[in-house]
Enzyme design. Structure first.
Site, PDB file in Angstrom:
ATOM      1  N   ARG A  65      56.727  39.159  12.584  1.00 46.39           N
ATOM      2  CA  ARG A  65      57.839  38.449  11.946  1.00 46.39           C
ATOM      3  C   ARG A  65      58.838  38.071  13.020  1.00 46.39           C
ATOM      4  O   ARG A  65      58.683  38.442  14.172  1.00 46.39           O
ATOM      5  CB  ARG A  65      58.470  39.281  10.821  1.00 46.39           C
ATOM      6  CG  ARG A  65      58.470  40.735  11.077  1.00 46.39           C
ATOM      7  CD  ARG A  65      59.700  41.472  11.397  1.00 46.39           C
ATOM      8  NE  ARG A  65      60.920  40.792  11.493  1.00 46.39           N
ATOM      9  CZ  ARG A  65      61.670  40.789  12.593  1.00 46.39           C
ATOM     10  NH1 ARG A  65      61.276  41.396  13.701  1.00 46.39           N
ATOM     11  NH2 ARG A  65      62.833  40.197  12.609  1.00 46.39           N
ATOM     12  N   GLY A  66      59.861  37.306  12.596  1.00 45.74           N
ATOM     13  CA  GLY A  66      60.814  36.791  13.586  1.00 45.74           C
ATOM     14  C   GLY A  66      60.329  35.409  14.020  1.00 45.74           C
ATOM     15  O   GLY A  66      59.125  35.213  14.275  1.00 45.74           O
ATOM     16  N   ALA A  67      61.264  34.456  14.087  1.00 47.24           N
ATOM     17  CA  ALA A  67      60.892  33.048  14.272  1.00 47.24           C
ATOM     18  C   ALA A  67      60.009  32.782  15.507  1.00 47.24           C
ATOM     19  O   ALA A  67      58.924  32.202  15.383  1.00 47.24           O
ATOM     20  CB  ALA A  67      62.153  32.199  14.289  1.00 47.24           C
ATOM     21  N   GLN A  92      65.320  45.070   8.289  1.00 50.12           N
ATOM     22  CA  GLN A  92      64.910  44.830   9.683  1.00 50.12           C
ATOM     23  C   GLN A  92      65.934  45.369  10.681  1.00 50.12           C
ATOM     24  O   GLN A  92      65.577  45.715  11.811  1.00 50.12           O
ATOM     25  CB  GLN A  92      64.712  43.330   9.938  1.00 50.12           C
ATOM     26  CG  GLN A  92      63.514  42.715   9.239  1.00 50.12           C
ATOM     27  CD  GLN A  92      63.895  42.090   7.912  1.00 50.12           C
ATOM     28  OE1 GLN A  92      64.772  42.583   7.209  1.00 50.12           O
ATOM     29  NE2 GLN A  92      63.238  41.012   7.554  1.00 50.12           N
ATOM     30  N   ASP A 150      66.444  31.071  12.398  1.00 50.79           N
ATOM     31  CA  ASP A 150      65.076  30.624  12.097  1.00 50.79           C
ATOM     32  C   ASP A 150      64.958  29.113  12.137  1.00 50.79           C
ATOM     33  O   ASP A 150      63.874  28.577  12.334  1.00 50.79           O
ATOM     34  CB  ASP A 150      64.646  31.135  10.721  1.00 50.79           C
ATOM     35  CG  ASP A 150      64.339  32.607  10.805  1.00 50.79           C
ATOM     36  OD1 ASP A 150      65.290  33.411  10.831  1.00 50.79           O
ATOM     37  OD2 ASP A 150      63.152  32.957  10.896  1.00 50.79           O
ATOM     38  N   ASN A 156      69.486  31.653   8.898  1.00 45.75           N
ATOM     39  CA  ASN A 156      69.052  32.959   9.413  1.00 45.75           C
ATOM     40  C   ASN A 156      68.887  33.918   8.235  1.00 45.75           C
ATOM     41  O   ASN A 156      69.150  33.554   7.081  1.00 45.75           O
ATOM     42  CB  ASN A 156      70.074  33.487  10.432  1.00 45.75           C
ATOM     43  CG  ASN A 156      69.538  34.683  11.206  1.00 45.75           C
ATOM     44  OD1 ASN A 156      68.396  34.673  11.678  1.00 45.75           O
ATOM     45  ND2 ASN A 156      70.322  35.736  11.333  1.00 45.75           N
TER      46      ASN A 156
HETATM   47  O1  MRU Z   1      62.166  37.642   7.785  1.00 53.23           O
HETATM   48  P1  MRU Z   1      62.186  37.878   9.266  1.00 53.23           P
HETATM   49  O2  MRU Z   1      62.239  39.316   9.633  1.00 53.23           O
HETATM   50  O3  MRU Z   1      61.068  37.145   9.954  1.00 53.23           O
HETATM   51  O4  MRU Z   1      63.546  37.221   9.713  1.00 53.23           O
HETATM   52  C1  MRU Z   1      63.921  37.239  11.059  1.00 53.23           C
HETATM   53  C2  MRU Z   1      65.277  36.706  11.294  1.00 53.23           C
HETATM   54  O5  MRU Z   1      65.957  36.278  10.392  1.00 53.23           O
HETATM   55  C3  MRU Z   1      65.731  36.614  12.702  1.00 53.23           C
HETATM   56  O6  MRU Z   1      67.122  36.758  12.786  1.00 53.23           O
HETATM   57  C4  MRU Z   1      65.335  35.240  13.226  1.00 53.23           C
HETATM   58  O7  MRU Z   1      63.953  35.056  13.115  1.00 53.23           O
HETATM   59  C5  MRU Z   1      65.758  35.020  14.614  1.00 53.23           C
HETATM   60  S1  MRU Z   1      64.696  35.905  15.663  1.00 53.23           S
HETATM   61  C6  MRU Z   1      64.970  35.741  17.207  1.00 53.23           C
END
Ligand code: MRU
Length: 367
Positions: free
Chosen positions: A54-56, A212, A253, A263
């Site tokens: 997960r995470g963009a 998270q 994101d 985000n």
């Molecule tokens: O749902 P997730 O855990 O994938 O969401 C992640 C986020 O919202 C992060 O803040 C975002 O991806 C930025 S990561 C560098």
């Protein structure tokens, strides 16, 4: 970054078998550190959907590896390139549908497809897809490293104005190295400042419903010796009112041409509280998270809605191991919005790999 003093990145090709992608199962953290194998495009699709990854930036790179695994599968299934292209295209559509909000998935898939379409042979397509994924991974690492260097200047300035006293940073969700390939976005300046001897402490908002912040950001910080304290999402405004926050640093994101920032859900309320308390609110993001095709975040960004069980149940460690428990009336309906939009007027600046810019079209269009 470090896990039990050993260096890791979040996704890589297995050293002995190049047909296997390896990653950390983030659904088990902080209770268990487990490396898992992704052996097919379907495995990648499932891992993105269930948030093993997960995470963009990380889901973007995982998507690129998904195209590579799809190309390998196509080679086994078909002899000539016509059906191979159709197979890869079909899989790429499935990958794009996994999680709709982060622009990184579409960015990775479309760019990988453009490159492999130039290859005439199946072998050429496979090696191009692999090279693309590995190059994207390296580029994301470099982008985060640069974000760290630019963001450091802001933290140095605050530290100087506080005459070297501890800087208090507040962050939401996990925009750390786990969300990226290494360093993180919002965390990159924090890791670098800490390395350079700047005294700092981070308030980590737990980030309901999947936590998270509490599960991942706190774990990262513990492994890398960053002083931090977990707070409930609801406590963010209070610590700001009490003068305990010097700067808010979050990730994104998808950020629009006009500087609206999408985000993790709850970021908007954190930004409102920061504005009300005159606290700078910075967003750290690589250019791969900018979507220049759209302007209005609220109107144009598709917001992922996940299963209501993530709101009504919580998973934690008990004597029996990892346990999922119900925390709301079983029959009450719940709504699980994954992300929200922070309008550009609440954003002090965007920390990108190319420098710190204002959240306005004239500056974003140059990135
Ligand atoms: O749902 P997730 O855990 O994938 O969401 C992640 C986020 O919202 C992060 O803040 C975002 O991806 C930025 S990561 C560098």
């Amino acid at each position: 970054m470090l896990v039990k003093n050993k260096k890791y990145i979040t996704i890589w090709i297995d050293k002995t078998n190049p047909k296997i992608v390896r990653t950390i199962d983030q659904t088990l953290l902080p209770h268990k550190f487990k490396i898992v194998s992704l052996k097919s495009c379907e495995d990648i699709i499932k891992a993105i959907k269930n948030m093993t990854v997960r995470g963009a930036p990380l889901i973007g790179v995982a998507a690129a590896y998904g195209i590579y695994l799809a190309a390998l599968e196509a080679k086994l299934k078909f002899k000539n390139t016509g059906p191979v292209d159709d197979y890869i295209l079909g899989k790429s559509k499935e990958i794009i549908k996994t999680r709709p909000t982060a622009v990184n998935i579409a960015f990775a898939v479309i760019n990988s497809l453009t490159q492999i379409s130039k290859e005439k042979t199946i072998a050429g397509k496979i090696s191009t897809a692999l090279n693309f994924a590995q190059k994207l991974s390296e580029e994301e690492i470099m982008r985060c490293k640069k974000i760290g260097e630019h963001g450091l200047k802001i933290l140095e300035k605050i530290s100087k104005s506080k005459k070297g006293k501890t800087i208090n940073i507040l962050t939401h969700c996990n925009a750390g190295w786990l969300a990226c390939i290494d360093y993180g976005t919002a965390t990159a300046p924090i890791y670098l400042a800490h390395k350079n001897g700047i005294k700092l402490h981070v308030w980590v908002e737990e980030t309901r419903p999947r936590n998270q912040g509490a599960n991942l950001t706190a774990w990262e910080f513990l492994q890398n010796k960053i002083p931090h304290t977990i707070i409930t999402d609801n406590a963010g405004g209070y610590v700001m009112q009490k003068g305990l926050v010097d700067i808010v640093l979050v990730g994104s994101d998808r950020t629009t041409l006009n500087g609206d920032v999408c985000n993790k859900i709850g970021t908007y309320k954190t930004a409102l509280a920061a504005k009300d308390n005159n606290i700078p609110f910075y967003v750290a993001l690589p250019s791969s998270s900018i979507d220049k095709k759209i302007k209005n975040g609220l109107k144009d960004i598709p917001i992922e809605e996940r299963n209501e069980d993530e709101v009504k149940y919580i998973t934690g460690k008990s004597k029996k191991g990892l346990t999922k428990i119900l925390i709301a009336p079983l029959k009450s309906p719940a709504k699980n919005y994954g992300f929200d939009i922070t309008p550009s007027r609440l954003v002090t600046g965007l920390i990108t790999e190319k420098g710190i810019i204002k959240p306005i079209k004239s500056e974003i269009s140059k990135i």
